[in-house]
Scaffold this active site. Structure first.
Site, mmCIF file in Angstrom:
data_model
loop_
_atom_site.group_PDB
_atom_site.id
_atom_site.type_symbol
_atom_site.label_atom_id
_atom_site.label_comp_id
_atom_site.label_asym_id
_atom_site.label_seq_id
_atom_site.Cartn_x
_atom_site.Cartn_y
_atom_site.Cartn_z
ATOM 1 N N GLU A 46 0.866 -1.182 0.000
ATOM 2 C CA GLU A 46 0.000 0.000 0.000
ATOM 3 C C GLU A 46 0.900 1.228 0.000
ATOM 4 O O GLU A 46 1.616 1.476 0.976
ATOM 5 C CB GLU A 46 -0.876 0.033 1.243
ATOM 6 C CG GLU A 46 -2.032 -0.920 1.237
ATOM 7 C CD GLU A 46 -2.880 -0.739 2.492
ATOM 8 O OE1 GLU A 46 -2.737 0.294 3.172
ATOM 9 O OE2 GLU A 46 -3.644 -1.655 2.800
ATOM 10 N N ASP A 57 -5.022 8.454 10.797
ATOM 11 C CA ASP A 57 -3.665 7.972 11.048
ATOM 12 C C ASP A 57 -3.166 8.405 12.418
ATOM 13 O O ASP A 57 -3.460 9.501 12.900
ATOM 14 C CB ASP A 57 -2.708 8.501 9.970
ATOM 15 C CG ASP A 57 -2.977 7.850 8.629
ATOM 16 O OD1 ASP A 57 -3.235 6.633 8.607
ATOM 17 O OD2 ASP A 57 -2.947 8.558 7.608
#
Length: 269
Positions: A46, A57
């Site tokens: 990814e 995140d």
């Protein structure tokens, strides 16, 4: 992507899916890091597109994204990373917040992704109901659509997502942002079973995996084990800044990848 996951299923092991942000700590080092990851056992990579507001995140990936943005990384460069990962023998996905794709242009991004040989997109903040243009363009170019689900997703939402997804469904092991954890939540296994019951042929689990033991635990029931922060962490120092000794940082990355890959290989033995 499905063909890769099916081949690994027949081999008796889950996929090792590694995340790394493009352009961190600089473009050449990020490309070298991705090469190290593939050589050290990553099956699917990814490639993260750094974003200024990465709400899903945790601190490690936020620090890496800020570093890449401060260095002036451009979306256009990610296609070079896709080509390299594919040439090195892994499957390449791009993981991006949707604003970046919209700003670039959905149709152009899909066309260039396909031209580069990439498999598709992971879109953490895009729900199926709002992805009409992406569904149209990904169908046009044969790209995968990877959506996220969480333990609090309803059964109806899991069915909608499973029908629209292609490649795999990304099951988050718990609520919250990305980051390393000392233990894995039991809710992930239940979520994988619910997503399969909803119709998804392949379900991969991410958020929180950082050790070989955790990777083995997750790989026992998931089609793929997704690791991000533990890998990115290898290139940061104790104060969250890029390590100055890049050679040693990449050696650490190779060691962590190899350890995780070993754990994944033991998942179904």
């Amino acid at each position: 992507m499905a063909s890769t996951l099916q081949a690994l299923r027949q081999e008796g092991r889950p996929a090792f899916i590694g995340y790394f942000p493009y352009g961190f700590p600089d473009v050449p080092t990020s490309l070298e890091a991705m090469r190290v990851m593939v050589k050290s056992g990553v099956d699917i990579l990814e490639i993260g597109l750094p974003y200024s507001d990465p709400v899903m995140d945790g601190p490690v990936i936020q620090a890496a994204s800020k570093c890449a943005i401060d260095n002036g990384v451009k979306v256009e460069g990610v296609f070079d990373a896709v080509r390299q990962v594919q040439a090195d023998g892994a499957r390449a996905l791009v993981m991006s917040y949707w604003n970046l794709i919209m700003h670039h242009g959905v149709a152009d991004f899909a066309a260039r992704m396909a031209e580069a040989g990439g498999s598709g997109l992971v879109t953490p903040d895009l729900i199926v109901d709002e992805s009409g243009e992406w569904i149209e363009q990904s169908d046009r170019y044969g790209l995968d659509r990877v959506y996220l689900v969480s333990p609090d997703s309803t059964d109806a939402r899991l069915q909608i997502t499973s029908r629209a997804a292609r490649g795999f469904v990304y099951a988050t092991s718990r609520m919250g942002v990305t980051g390393e954890r000392t233990s894995m939540s039991n809710s992930a296994q239940n979520l994988v079973a619910r997503v399969r019951q909803a119709g998804a042929p392949y379900v991969c689990v991410g958020i929180g995996v950082s050790t070989a033991q955790q990777a083995s635990q997750v790989g026992a029931y998931a089609d793929g084990v997704i690791v991000g922060s533990a890998l990115v962490h290898c290139l940061l120092d104790d104060e969250g800044r890029p390590r100055k000794d890049r050679r040693k940082a990449l050696e650490s990355l190779a060691e962590v990848c190899s350890d995780l890959r070993w754990g994944i290989s033991q998942a179904r033995k």
